[in-house]
Every structure is written in structure tokens, then in C-alpha cells.
Design an enzyme around this catalytic site. Structure first.
Site, PDB file in Angstrom:
ATOM      1  N   LYS A 140     -41.894   9.292  50.996  1.00 16.76           N
ATOM      2  CA  LYS A 140     -41.461   7.892  51.201  1.00 16.76           C
ATOM      3  C   LYS A 140     -41.404   7.170  49.856  1.00 16.76           C
ATOM      4  O   LYS A 140     -40.408   6.516  49.537  1.00 16.76           O
ATOM      5  CB  LYS A 140     -42.459   7.182  52.110  1.00 16.76           C
ATOM      6  CG  LYS A 140     -42.334   5.661  52.138  1.00 16.76           C
ATOM      7  CD  LYS A 140     -43.313   4.986  53.070  1.00 16.76           C
ATOM      8  CE  LYS A 140     -44.640   4.707  52.438  1.00 16.76           C
ATOM      9  NZ  LYS A 140     -44.733   3.568  51.533  1.00 16.76           N
ATOM     10  N   ASN A 141     -42.436   7.329  49.049  1.00 17.15           N
ATOM     11  CA  ASN A 141     -42.528   6.526  47.816  1.00 17.15           C
ATOM     12  C   ASN A 141     -41.648   7.034  46.691  1.00 17.15           C
ATOM     13  O   ASN A 141     -41.506   6.361  45.672  1.00 17.15           O
ATOM     14  CB  ASN A 141     -43.988   6.408  47.372  1.00 17.15           C
ATOM     15  CG  ASN A 141     -44.781   5.527  48.329  1.00 17.15           C
ATOM     16  OD1 ASN A 141     -44.204   4.887  49.211  1.00 17.15           O
ATOM     17  ND2 ASN A 141     -46.083   5.512  48.181  1.00 17.15           N
ATOM     18  N   CYS A 196     -50.303  -8.220  51.336  1.00 17.22           N
ATOM     19  CA  CYS A 196     -50.389  -7.392  52.553  1.00 17.22           C
ATOM     20  C   CYS A 196     -51.869  -7.146  52.810  1.00 17.22           C
ATOM     21  O   CYS A 196     -52.728  -7.617  52.080  1.00 17.22           O
ATOM     22  CB  CYS A 196     -49.604  -6.104  52.382  1.00 17.22           C
ATOM     23  SG  CYS A 196     -50.450  -4.870  51.409  1.00 17.22           S
ATOM     24  N   ARG A 251     -51.261  -8.233  45.831  1.00 17.11           N
ATOM     25  CA  ARG A 251     -50.120  -7.440  45.334  1.00 17.11           C
ATOM     26  C   ARG A 251     -49.064  -8.307  44.638  1.00 17.11           C
ATOM     27  O   ARG A 251     -47.914  -8.414  45.051  1.00 17.11           O
ATOM     28  CB  ARG A 251     -49.524  -6.610  46.465  1.00 17.11           C
ATOM     29  CG  ARG A 251     -50.599  -5.721  47.063  1.00 17.11           C
ATOM     30  CD  ARG A 251     -50.129  -4.734  48.035  1.00 17.11           C
ATOM     31  NE  ARG A 251     -49.370  -3.672  47.397  1.00 17.11           N
ATOM     32  CZ  ARG A 251     -48.775  -2.713  48.119  1.00 17.11           C
ATOM     33  NH1 ARG A 251     -48.836  -2.733  49.426  1.00 17.11           N
ATOM     34  NH2 ARG A 251     -48.078  -1.762  47.534  1.00 17.11           N
ATOM     35  N   ASP A 261     -53.960   6.144  47.814  1.00 16.03           N
ATOM     36  CA  ASP A 261     -53.359   6.361  49.136  1.00 16.03           C
ATOM     37  C   ASP A 261     -54.047   7.466  49.912  1.00 16.03           C
ATOM     38  O   ASP A 261     -53.717   7.708  51.068  1.00 16.03           O
ATOM     39  CB  ASP A 261     -51.869   6.686  49.002  1.00 16.03           C
ATOM     40  CG  ASP A 261     -51.079   5.486  48.525  1.00 16.03           C
ATOM     41  OD1 ASP A 261     -49.906   5.649  48.162  1.00 16.03           O
ATOM     42  OD2 ASP A 261     -51.653   4.378  48.501  1.00 16.03           O
ATOM     43  N   ARG A 269     -44.407   3.664  59.610  1.00 14.23           N
ATOM     44  CA  ARG A 269     -43.778   3.283  58.333  1.00 14.23           C
ATOM     45  C   ARG A 269     -43.786   4.455  57.358  1.00 14.23           C
ATOM     46  O   ARG A 269     -42.904   4.598  56.531  1.00 14.23           O
ATOM     47  CB  ARG A 269     -44.544   2.105  57.705  1.00 14.23           C
ATOM     48  CG  ARG A 269     -44.377   0.799  58.440  1.00 14.23           C
ATOM     49  CD  ARG A 269     -44.964  -0.332  57.638  1.00 14.23           C
ATOM     50  NE  ARG A 269     -44.507  -0.225  56.255  1.00 14.23           N
ATOM     51  CZ  ARG A 269     -45.188  -0.702  55.212  1.00 14.23           C
ATOM     52  NH1 ARG A 269     -46.352  -1.298  55.389  1.00 14.23           N
ATOM     53  NH2 ARG A 269     -44.716  -0.593  53.985  1.00 14.23           N
TER      54      ARG A 269
HETATM   55  C1  EPZ Z   1     -47.123   1.772  44.959  1.00 11.76           C
HETATM   56  O1  EPZ Z   1     -47.331   0.401  45.261  1.00 11.76           O
HETATM   57  C2  EPZ Z   1     -47.049   2.504  46.298  1.00 11.76           C
HETATM   58  N1  EPZ Z   1     -45.917   1.990  47.061  1.00 11.76           N
HETATM   59  C3  EPZ Z   1     -48.356   2.291  47.064  1.00 11.76           C
HETATM   60  O2  EPZ Z   1     -48.273   3.050  48.255  1.00 11.76           O
HETATM   61  C4  EPZ Z   1     -49.512   2.823  46.222  1.00 11.76           C
HETATM   62  O3  EPZ Z   1     -50.724   2.591  46.902  1.00 11.76           O
HETATM   63  C5  EPZ Z   1     -49.513   2.111  44.857  1.00 11.76           C
HETATM   64  O4  EPZ Z   1     -48.238   2.277  44.218  1.00 11.76           O
HETATM   65  C6  EPZ Z   1     -50.595   2.641  43.930  1.00 11.76           C
HETATM   66  O5  EPZ Z   1     -50.395   3.999  43.719  1.00 11.76           O
HETATM   67  C7  EPZ Z   1     -44.684   2.439  46.762  1.00 11.76           C
HETATM   68  O6  EPZ Z   1     -44.482   3.224  45.853  1.00 11.76           O
HETATM   69  C8  EPZ Z   1     -43.568   1.902  47.612  1.00 11.76           C
HETATM   70  P1  EPZ Z   1     -48.825  -0.889  41.852  1.00 11.76           P
HETATM   71  P2  EPZ Z   1     -47.150  -0.710  44.100  1.00 11.76           P
HETATM   72  O7  EPZ Z   1     -47.814  -1.847  41.333  1.00 11.76           O
HETATM   73  O8  EPZ Z   1     -46.133  -0.262  43.118  1.00 11.76           O
HETATM   74  C9  EPZ Z   1     -51.398  -4.600  40.479  1.00 11.76           C
HETATM   75  C10 EPZ Z   1     -48.343   3.436  50.546  1.00 11.76           C
HETATM   76  O9  EPZ Z   1     -49.300   3.512  51.313  1.00 11.76           O
HETATM   77  N2  EPZ Z   1     -50.114  -5.241  40.137  1.00 11.76           N
HETATM   78  O10 EPZ Z   1     -48.918   0.453  41.208  1.00 11.76           O
HETATM   79  O11 EPZ Z   1     -46.952  -2.019  44.761  1.00 11.76           O
HETATM   80  C11 EPZ Z   1     -51.567  -4.387  41.969  1.00 11.76           C
HETATM   81  O12 EPZ Z   1     -52.073  -5.542  42.599  1.00 11.76           O
HETATM   82  C12 EPZ Z   1     -48.310   2.350  49.507  1.00 11.76           C
HETATM   83  O13 EPZ Z   1     -47.369   4.210  50.548  1.00 11.76           O
HETATM   84  C13 EPZ Z   1     -50.114  -6.493  39.527  1.00 11.76           C
HETATM   85  O14 EPZ Z   1     -51.164  -7.068  39.296  1.00 11.76           O
HETATM   86  O15 EPZ Z   1     -48.562  -0.681  43.409  1.00 11.76           O
HETATM   87  C14 EPZ Z   1     -52.534  -3.230  42.016  1.00 11.76           C
HETATM   88  O16 EPZ Z   1     -53.837  -3.723  41.847  1.00 11.76           O
HETATM   89  C15 EPZ Z   1     -49.469   1.403  49.643  1.00 11.76           C
HETATM   90  N3  EPZ Z   1     -48.924  -7.052  39.206  1.00 11.76           N
HETATM   91  C16 EPZ Z   1     -52.168  -2.396  40.782  1.00 11.76           C
HETATM   92  O17 EPZ Z   1     -51.416  -3.285  39.933  1.00 11.76           O
HETATM   93  C17 EPZ Z   1     -47.733  -6.416  39.441  1.00 11.76           C
HETATM   94  O18 EPZ Z   1     -46.667  -6.981  39.094  1.00 11.76           O
HETATM   95  C18 EPZ Z   1     -51.294  -1.173  41.060  1.00 11.76           C
HETATM   96  O19 EPZ Z   1     -50.249  -1.604  41.889  1.00 11.76           O
HETATM   97  C19 EPZ Z   1     -47.752  -5.156  40.070  1.00 11.76           C
HETATM   98  C20 EPZ Z   1     -48.956  -4.582  40.399  1.00 11.76           C
END
Ligand code: EPZ
Length: 418
Positions: A22-23, A116, A121, A304, A397
Site C-alpha cells: 500500500k505505502n 488521525c 501528523r 507499523d 484500508r
Molecule cells: C508514512 O506516514 C506511512 N504512510 C505510515 O504508515 C508510517 O507509519 C510512517 O510513514 C512512518 O513509517 C504512508 O506511507 C502512506 P512520516 P508519514 O512523515 O509519511 C513527523 C500505515 O499504517 N512529521 O514518516 O505520514 C510525524 O508526525 C501508515 O500504513 C512532521 O513532524 O509519516 C512523525 O512523528 C500509518 N512533519 C514522523 O515525522 C511532517 O511534515 C514520521 O512521520 C511530516 C512528518
């Protein structure tokens, strides 16, 4: 709302085919916005989130055809640059259209994704990065309104390696004028898969899989045909199921190299894990040792997979310390597991102390987010009695036909349409 029922106590045995990731599919499907012509994608999983992103791309004017796990997208005729709240609220990864729309149409209006269950996020890294590439960004009435006279390469540093942040900015930079360097970039296999797809389109990207990615902008990209990589988190979920039920499962269509962290940890719990080509075999052997888990950006242990491992530790021998360092609220499954008899104490700093118990018991439980829902199915597989899992739309999902796949492995699991 559908619910899933699981009758515990059966050991799972047999073979299961892992679906496309998915990702990886989400950003790669979105990258079709960058080219004129028809892109063909194979091994696309049939998931709610995939349906959501295809609906968004279609709403922007892309022509989409699906045949089984193959999806064709032609974005030649896109004129619309707005991703509406109604579409984005269904799936926060819709923010991934921001970069390609800016690169292609020099304009984008994308609803700010809300938080969420697992955390706030924010998307500040995405927005700050686009601004560094020369986009004017305004936040109005819950929308990101972005425009540019033409994106220009620049240096961008991520405070935290953000997966979709890296993906969004990579897609913006490939058509920018000049060189972009992404520092402290995410290294997840899904990020690498997107980079590989962009390179197949003609993008010039160096450093894929490292924390420093260098992108030389080009003037145009060509349509591609590519196959989505296997879903390492779906695979990890089935691997935990084999260890948990002391079963013997062969997972086909995997990429072991993407799961070294999961395989390493599972072996430490006492499971017997072997790999051969694109197959992974997991044999439980009657004992489950407690181990500590700390979630980290790739190549660390994936967040995850945290909830799934917590179920395994709930029935292990001893005490396990599980630290969640990525998201601030990713222990929602704890209260549900405790209702099933798990002995878990939450302590400051997003740490869960899991004391293994002899057994857990069935209960009606509530799914809250995608991976927490999967952990409740795993808990149901070993709980005494029949567990009722509500709000399974979370599961749909990210897991394709999960009850069918588990049934074929011998689980007593069925869905009640709601
Ligand atoms: C991706 O989410 C995945 N989703 C998530 O999978 C996964 O848990 C996550 O990466 C971490 O590996 C998809 O790829 C669609 P991040 P993402 O930006 O990109 C902070 C699932 O179950 N952050 O790597 O949204 C954030 O709050 C989902 O399939 C900021 O502060 O995660 C977090 O603490 C859940 N500002 C950390 O960085 C930003 O602009 C990592 O988040 C972006 C992120």
C-alpha cells in the site's frame, strides 16, 4: 459497519501470497501526474486507500483503467489542481499530490490533512520543502494554496526523516530547474521504490536508500510500466501470526531484504525463520521469548509493526519494553488488549511495559487505526473464545482480503456485514 469474528486456539499452517505494498503503491500511482501518456502499474493491492487515491486522481482529470491488480493511468489531460477536503479527509496520503501538481501545473490547492488516531501528523516538512523549491504557500480555510513560476532546485533538510515528506519533495524536484539535495531523507523501501519508478520515467536521482538524495531536474518525464513491491508490513503481520499460533507459514511474493529488522526480532523471540528467494518461512516452536522493541525510521524496526509485536509479547515468557518513537499516540490498541487480559503498563515517554501472561481471552473490541486493527485480529487468533472486532473498515484500508487469507491458513475467522 462490518465486524470480524475470530475463534482463537488454532495453529496456522500453509502458504499465503503477500500483496503489493500500500505505502509503495500510493506515491507511485500519484507519480503518474508527472507525465503525459499512459503509465501501467502491476501488483497494485485492492485496498480502500488505493480506491481513494484513484478516485482523487480521476477527480483531477486522469483517465484510469483497472484490470485485476493492473492499473493504467493517463494524466495527459489533467487541468484541475484541487484536491478537495472530502477526498483528502478519507486518506491523509492524498497530500502526495501537492508536489506533482506544483511540478506539472505550477498550482495546487490541497486540503490540509487533519490528524488521525495515532497522532497530529503535521505536514510542515512538506510545506517548508515546497517553499524552499520556490513555491508560494498559503493556508486558507483549511486548504494549502500553493503556486510557483517554476520550481527551482535547492537544499532541503528534514528534522525527522519523513516518508511521505521525502516522497512529495522528490516528486516536486524531478521537474525542477537545477539540483535538489534532500538531507536526512527517509530510507524506507517504499521511498526507494518511488525513486526507482521516477528513474524509470527518466528522472535523475542519486543516493536512493541513503539519507542524502540528490535530484537533477529534467524538463520532462516519460510514461512507465512497473510492478509494485511486496507489502513488508502485511508480510510481517503474517509472520507474527505464525509465531503467535506456533504454526508454520510460508509467505510467497515477499522481499526479505525489506524485512531484515522484522526477521531479526522474530528470531530473537524463538521463532524459526528461513528465507529462500522471494519466500519467507516462519515456524513457531512452542516458546515465545520476551524481547524489547524500539520503533525507528528505516532501517530501524518499523512503527507499523509495533502493535503486532505487542500481541506476541503479551503471551511471551517475561517482560518486554516497547518504545514508540515515531508517533505520539500509537498505543491505542493497548486498552483493547488489556480488556483481553494482556498485562501492559504504559509509562512516560511512549513506553509500554508488557508482562507476558499464560493466555488471553476473547472480548468484543474496537479497531482504531490500521495496524492496531491487525493486532486485534492477531490477538483473536490466540484468545480463548471468539473475539468480535468492530470498525474493521480500518483493516480494509491496508489489508487485502485479510479474513480469506487467514482462513486459508486454518484460522476460524469470518466477517459479519454491518
Ligand atoms: C508514512 O506516514 C506511512 N504512510 C505510515 O504508515 C508510517 O507509519 C510512517 O510513514 C512512518 O513509517 C504512508 O506511507 C502512506 P512520516 P508519514 O512523515 O509519511 C513527523 C500505515 O499504517 N512529521 O514518516 O505520514 C510525524 O508526525 C501508515 O500504513 C512532521 O513532524 O509519516 C512523525 O512523528 C500509518 N512533519 C514522523 O515525522 C511532517 O511534515 C514520521 O512521520 C511530516 C512528518
Amino acid at each position: 459497519m462490518d465486524k470480524i469474528m475470530v475463534e482463537g486456539g488454532r495453529s496456522l499452517n500453509g502458504e499465503v501470497r503477500i500483496s503489493g505494498s500500500k505505502n509503495a503503491a500510493l506515491p507511485i500511482l500519484v507519480s503518474s501526474l508527472l507525465v503525459d501518456g499512459t503509465c501501467t502499474f502491476h501488483n497494485v493491492p485492492d485496498l480502500r486507500d488505493i480506491k481513494s487515491i484513484l478516485m482523487l486522481l480521476s477527480d483531477l482529470g486522469a483517465k484510469i483503467e483497472s484490470q485485476g491488480t493492473t492499473v493504467q493511468i493517463n494524466a495527459s489531460g489533467i487541468t484541475k489542481y484541487e484536491a478537495s477536503y472530502d477526498l483528502v479527509r478519507k486518506m491523509r496520503a492524498s497530500i502526495l499530490v501537492l508536489g506533482p501538481l506544483l511540478a506539472r501545473l505550477k498550482k495546487a490547492k490541497v486540503s490540509l490533512p487533519g490528524g488521525c488516531a495515532i497522532g497530529e501528523r503535521p505536514v510542515n516538512f512538506h510545506l517548508n520543502g515546497m517553499a524552499r523549491l520556490g513555491a508560494d504557500i498559503e493556508l486558507k480555510h483549511g486548504y494549502i494554496e500553493a503556486s510557483t513560476n517554476g520550481l527551482k532546485g535547492n537544499e532541503i533538510y528534514f528534522d525527522i526523516p519523513s516518508v511521505t515528506g521525502t516522497e512529495n519533495l522528490m516528486m516536486a524536484a524531478v521537474l525542477a530547474d537545477g539540483t535538489t539535495v534532500l538531507r536526512n531523507a527517509a530510507r524506507e523501501p517504499e521511498v526507494c521504490a518511488l525513486a526507482d519508478a521516477l528513474s524509470m520515467m527518466g528522472a535523475k536521482i542519486e543516493g536512493v536508500g541513503t539519507s542524502k538524495i540528490t535530484i537533477e531536474g529534467v524538463t520532462s518525464l516519460q510514461p512507465l510500466t512497473c510492478t509494485i513491491i511486496p507489502d513488508r508490513i502485511e508480510a510481517g503481520t503474517f509472520m507474527v501470526a505464525a509465531a503467535l499460533t506456533h504454526g508454520d507459514i510460508i509467505l510467497n511474493n515477499c522481499e526479505p531484504a525489506h524485512m531484515e529488522n522484522i526477521i531479526h526480532k522474530l528470531k530473537l523471540t524463538g521463532a524459526h525463520v528461513t528465507t529462500e528467494g522471494n519466500a519467507v518461512r516462519v515456524q513457531g516452536n512452542g516458546i515465545i521469548e520476551s524481547i524489547d522493541i524500539k520503533t525507528l525510521p528505516f532501517p530501524g524496526f518499523p512503527t507499523d509493526m509495533q502493535a503486532q509485536f505487542m500481541v506476541l509479547m503479551s503471551v511471551a515468557n517475561g517482560l518486554s519494553v516497547i518504545s514508540e518513537t515515531i508517533f505520539e499516540n500509537r498505543f491505542i490498541h493497548v486498552s483493547e488488549l488489556k480488556r483481553m487480559g494482556a498485562d501492559i503498563t504504559l509509562s512516560a515517554g511512549n513506553v509500554a511495559l508488557v508482562k507476558g501472561v499464560k493466555g488471553i481471552s476473547a472480548a468484543p473490541v474496537m479497531a482504531s487505526d490500521l495496524r492496531a486493527s491487525a493486532s486485534l485480529v492477531l490477538a483473536g487468533l490466540v484468545a480463548k473464545g471468539t473475539t468480535e472486532i468492530n470498525r474493521v473498515y480500518h483493516l480494509d484500508r491496508g489489508y487485502e482480503l485479510i479474513e480469506d487469507k487467514f482462513s486459508k491458513l486454518g484460522a476460524s475467522i469470518w466477517r459479519i456485514k454491518g
